[in-house]
Write an enzyme that holds these catalytic residues in place. Structure first.
Site, PDB file in Angstrom:
ATOM      1  CG  ASP A  83      43.451  30.722  45.943  1.00 36.98           C
ATOM      2  OD1 ASP A  83      42.532  31.227  46.579  1.00 36.98           O
ATOM      3  OD2 ASP A  83      44.676  30.252  46.198  1.00 36.98           O
TER       4      ASP A  83
HETATM    5  C1  BGC Z   1      43.880  32.135  49.421  1.00 37.14           C
HETATM    6  C2  BGC Z   1      42.911  30.451  49.888  1.00 37.14           C
HETATM    7  C3  BGC Z   1      41.675  31.353  50.371  1.00 37.14           C
HETATM    8  C4  BGC Z   1      41.240  32.072  49.398  1.00 37.14           C
HETATM    9  C5  BGC Z   1      39.930  32.857  50.447  1.00 37.14           C
HETATM   10  C6  BGC Z   1      43.254  33.175  48.454  1.00 37.14           C
HETATM   11  O1  BGC Z   1      43.938  34.479  48.616  1.00 37.14           O
HETATM   12  O2  BGC Z   1      44.887  31.724  48.730  1.00 37.14           O
HETATM   13  O3  BGC Z   1      43.600  29.657  50.410  1.00 37.14           O
HETATM   14  O4  BGC Z   1      41.024  30.191  50.584  1.00 37.14           O
HETATM   15  O5  BGC Z   1      41.962  33.568  49.486  1.00 37.14           O
HETATM   16  O6  BGC Z   1      40.093  33.574  51.427  1.00 37.14           O
END
Ligand code: BGC
Length: 763
Positions: free
Chosen positions: A270
């Site tokens: 993530d």
């Molecule tokens: C979120 C993800 C997301 C990523 C990219 C993160 O903060 O937890 O679900 O895909 O950001 O935007």
């Protein structure tokens, strides 16, 4: 020397003729410098400018502003960059670009919870195809979705992105979604692996749980999606799990994910910053997103110092190359930037109606008949909520509100009341514009505080209109959890509004309908007696107002059912004893003050959601699997037959009412005594009929394997299905079992696993 300068140097001394093809991955790997390998496993977002300055930009990532991430191009080896974009309810990119008159809006689809409540895997696959087509036509390679964490508590701020409190529904809906997206030749990233069940302190919290709860509840959905739909990628979560960060857990990312389940795609983090890169790579976390110079440098330093073996890095690099050759970027797909948004809007409108759940319909208040004039209460009616906030939000061209939906359906909406709300809306917006920003895109647009409507006004409305509709709205999203007061419970103004409107309209002999426009569970037990009907519309996507009107007028018959329990009180859920923001006797928290906690103990183990309520026989407001229809269904006597490795169950459903409709049949299993301690019943299969005309029947057939019936035994570290007599229950909800059959298993069925991820502290 910067990583980039080193890379340029490396490229100069190695004269490489090799260019990436799907059949020469090992040769490309051999030709790569250490610096290039480090670059490939670290996302490219933060280096676009410097790359361009050095003439290094490959691929088209620059052409997709607003996409969440990318992988790095290495042009000398023919390695393209690839583009990763959010998110679960549709593609999330910037709708406008500098010096470009074109727009790049994407379709806002119903949120994950709404899709799951359709219980219709074919429909979810169709939605996936439409989203996948937008991924492809906007020049992206991977959609960062679906979100498939378990609804452990209704307070989790991201539940709207997730599917259910049950791992089986989660896995089946996710698999359908992934199949749909990937049928378009683009990838998915199922997320967040694993146990990212709360937003509070999500970067630091250790989710502590038994190995059984982990395997049966928090991993099972991912296991089903991996085995059945082979997602190209999986996203490791921010949190820790029984000790280490999931991103650094070899037990999770290699032993379970790859060795036990056979996952052969890439794992990406993530959107984390620099952590222990060596541990991430050794764990089998192939790609660090969004990527930074410091991560590249760290990897290079660690290989040079011997802290990280280059052969471990090579494993990740090879997997990224294997991923890249599947992408549209690799085959230079000529994307149009013109997906068919009109066709997708129709898919959205239809799928949203099927996920709506009719919670109450006394005296057949719905569908509306002989209704011409409507009084529409609630600020959200005029400012409908299509989806949640944060990365799960979509930049769509419009959101149809309820007022528009009802008007298009030919109803006359009381304009005096509408004007009051619109003026209030303008006033609140002017206040908001004058106030400091609340944190940009991350928090999204706030829901306006509910407007208090005086009794005299309500009384006049009860004279002027045939019926009242009240919309209650809730918004939530990434970065924080919901609060009990005002998020889960009603505010005083809302309670007063429901009371006054119901009193006035009922006195005039007219019905009141409540529409719930939210992505999560609300307290209903204290007020559900008042209105005639309650329609849970969820956050239904950009066509929301049309979809709700379709259901209210009977153009569509609701066939959604709850994929989570609606408890009487929050504290009835066992998870509430250990979840932030819940008021308990010995924990008093200010409404806005959230304490950071380093760990969350899952003391309830596998007894999440309905598993607790059915086993303890405890009252709920609306049970798991519940949802009404405008028609009625009869279930036949079922047939249950043993097969080579499990059973096949079938039942015939007949529409016994007066309107066409679809019915979901849920198959629950009660295990024989003598094996492990088990919930009173657990969902093990489900099926949905096609639209049946009155008197029409359809036979639904569901197959189950013995493995599907197993529980995880920590003493033997294996999935075990105890021998004996299983009761197979066919339910219209978990509390409404319409027919039963039996299945006899003669011999115990066992699948051995690895003894990994033990709880990091006593539970
Ligand atoms: C979120 C993800 C997301 C990523 C990219 C993160 O903060 O937890 O679900 O895909 O950001 O935007």
């Amino acid at each position: 020397m910067t990583a980039l300068a080193m890379l340029t140097l490396g490229a100069n001394i190695i004269s490489a003729q090799v260019k990436l093809q799907s059949n020469n991955i090992d040769d490309v790997l051999k030709a790569m410098t250490l610096e290039e390998k480090a670059m490939l496993v670290v996302g490219g977002n933060r280096r676009i400018e410097s790359q361009e300055a050095n003439g290094m930009l490959g691929g088209h990532a620059r052409q997709v502003p607003g996409a969440a991430g990318m992988t790095q191009a290495i042009p000398r080896l023919g390695i393209p960059s690839s583009v990763l974009t959010d998110g679960p309810a549709g593609v999330r990119i910037n709708p406008r670009r500098e010096n470009d008159p074109n727009t790049y809006f994407c379709t806002g689809f119903p949120v994950g919870t709404a899709l799951a409540c359709t219980w219709n895997t074919e429909l979810v696959e169709e939605v996936g195809k439409s989203i996948g087509n937008e991924v492809l036509e906007y020049g992206c390679d991977v959609l960062l979705a679906p979100g498939m964490n378990i609804h452990r508590s209704p307070l989790c701020g991201r539940n709207f992105e997730y599917f259910s409190e049950d791992p089986y529904v989660t896995g089946k809906i996710a698999a359908a979604y992934v199949r749909g997206i990937q049928s378009q030749g683009v990838g998915t990233s199922i997320k967040h692996f694993a146990a990212n069940s709360q937003e509070t302190n999500r970067m630091g919290v250790d989710e502590v749980m038994s190995q059984r709860a982990l395997r049966e509840i928090y991993l099972k959905g991912f296991e089903i999606a991996v085995r059945e739909a082979a997602p190209w990628t999986i996203m490791s979560s921010y949190n820790r799990l029984n000790g280490p960060y999931t991103q650094e857990s070899k037990d999770l990312l290699t032993t379970i994910l790859r060795d036990e389940w056979g996952f052969d795609g890439i794992v990406m983090t993530d959107w984390t910053g620099l952590r222990n890169t060596a541990a991430q790579i050794q764990a089998g976390n192939d790609l660090m997103e969004p990527g930074s110079e410091s991560q590249i440098k760290d990897i290079i330093d660690k290989v040079k110092s011997g802290a990280l073996a280059e052969k471990d890095l090579d494993i990740c690099v090879k997997r990224i190359l294997q991923y890249l050759v599947k992408t549209p970027s690799f085959r230079s797909y000529a994307f149009s930037n013109k997906p068919n948004l009109e066709a997708h809007a129709a898919v959205t409108r239809r799928s949203a109606t099927e996920g709506m759940v009719l919670l109450k319909n006394e005296g057949n208040a719905l569908p509306m008949t002989n209704v011409k004039t409507v009084s529409v209460f609630g600020t959200t009616s005029y400012d409908f909520i299509a989806g949640g906030t944060g990365s799960g939000d979509v930049n769509k061209a419009h959101t149809i509100d309820l007022m528009q939906g009802l008007t298009e359906a030919g109803l006359q909406v009381n304009s005096k009341l509408a004007t009051l709300y619109k003026d209030y809306q303008k006033y609140q917006q002017s206040l908001a514009a004058a106030a400091p920003a609340r944190g940009g895109w991350f928090l999204g647009k706030a829901v306006l505080p509910e407007m208090a409507v005086s009794r005299p006004i309500v009384n006049v409305q009860a004279q002027e209109s045939d019926l009242a509709i009240i919309t209650l709205g809730r918004q939530a999203g990434e970065g924080s959890d919901r609060h009990e007061e005002g998020d889960f419970t009603l505010t005083d103004v809302e309670r007063q509004m429901i009371t006054d409107v119901c009193n006035a309209f009922h006195l005039a002999g007219k019905p009141v309908i409540v529409v719930l426009n939210m992505g999560n569970v609300l307290e209903t037990a204290s007020w559900k007696g008042m209105p005639d009907a309650i329609l849970l519309a969820w956050q239904p996507g950009q066509e929301g107002g049309y979809s709700v009107a379709d259901v209210l007028t009977g153009k569509a018959n609701p066939s959604g059912k709850l994929t989570m329990t609606w408890p009487v009180n929050l504290i009835d859920l066992p998870s509430s004893a250990n979840f932030p923001n819940v008021r308990t006797a010995n924990r008093t928290r200010g409404n806005n003050k959230v304490e950071l906690q380093d760990f969350t103990k899952h003391k309830e183990g596998i007894y999440v959601g309905y598993r607790h309520f059915v086993t303890e026989d405890k009252e709920v407001s609306f049970p798991f699997g519940f949802g009404l229809s405008y028609t009625t269904f009869a279930y036949s006597k079922p047939v249950v037959k043993a097969t080579k490795d499990g059973l096949v169950a079938s039942i015939t459903v007949t529409n016994t009412g007066k309107r066409p409709g679809k019915e979901v049949v849920e198959l629950y299993v009660s295990a024989p005594a003598g094996g492990l301690d088990k919930p009173a019943r657990e969902l093990k299969a489900f099926a949905k009929t096609r639209e049946l005309k009155p008197q029409e029947s359809q036979t639904l057939t569901m197959s189950l394997s013995n493995y599907n019936l197993a529980s995880y035994n920590e003493a033997t570290q294996s999935w075990e299905t105890a021998p004996g007599k299983y009761t197979i229950k066919f339910g219209a909800s978990v509390n409404d079992i319409r027919a039963t059959g039996t299945y006899n298993l003669r011999k115990q069925h066992v699948v051995k696993c690895h003894d990994v991820l033990k709880p990091s502290m006593e539970l």
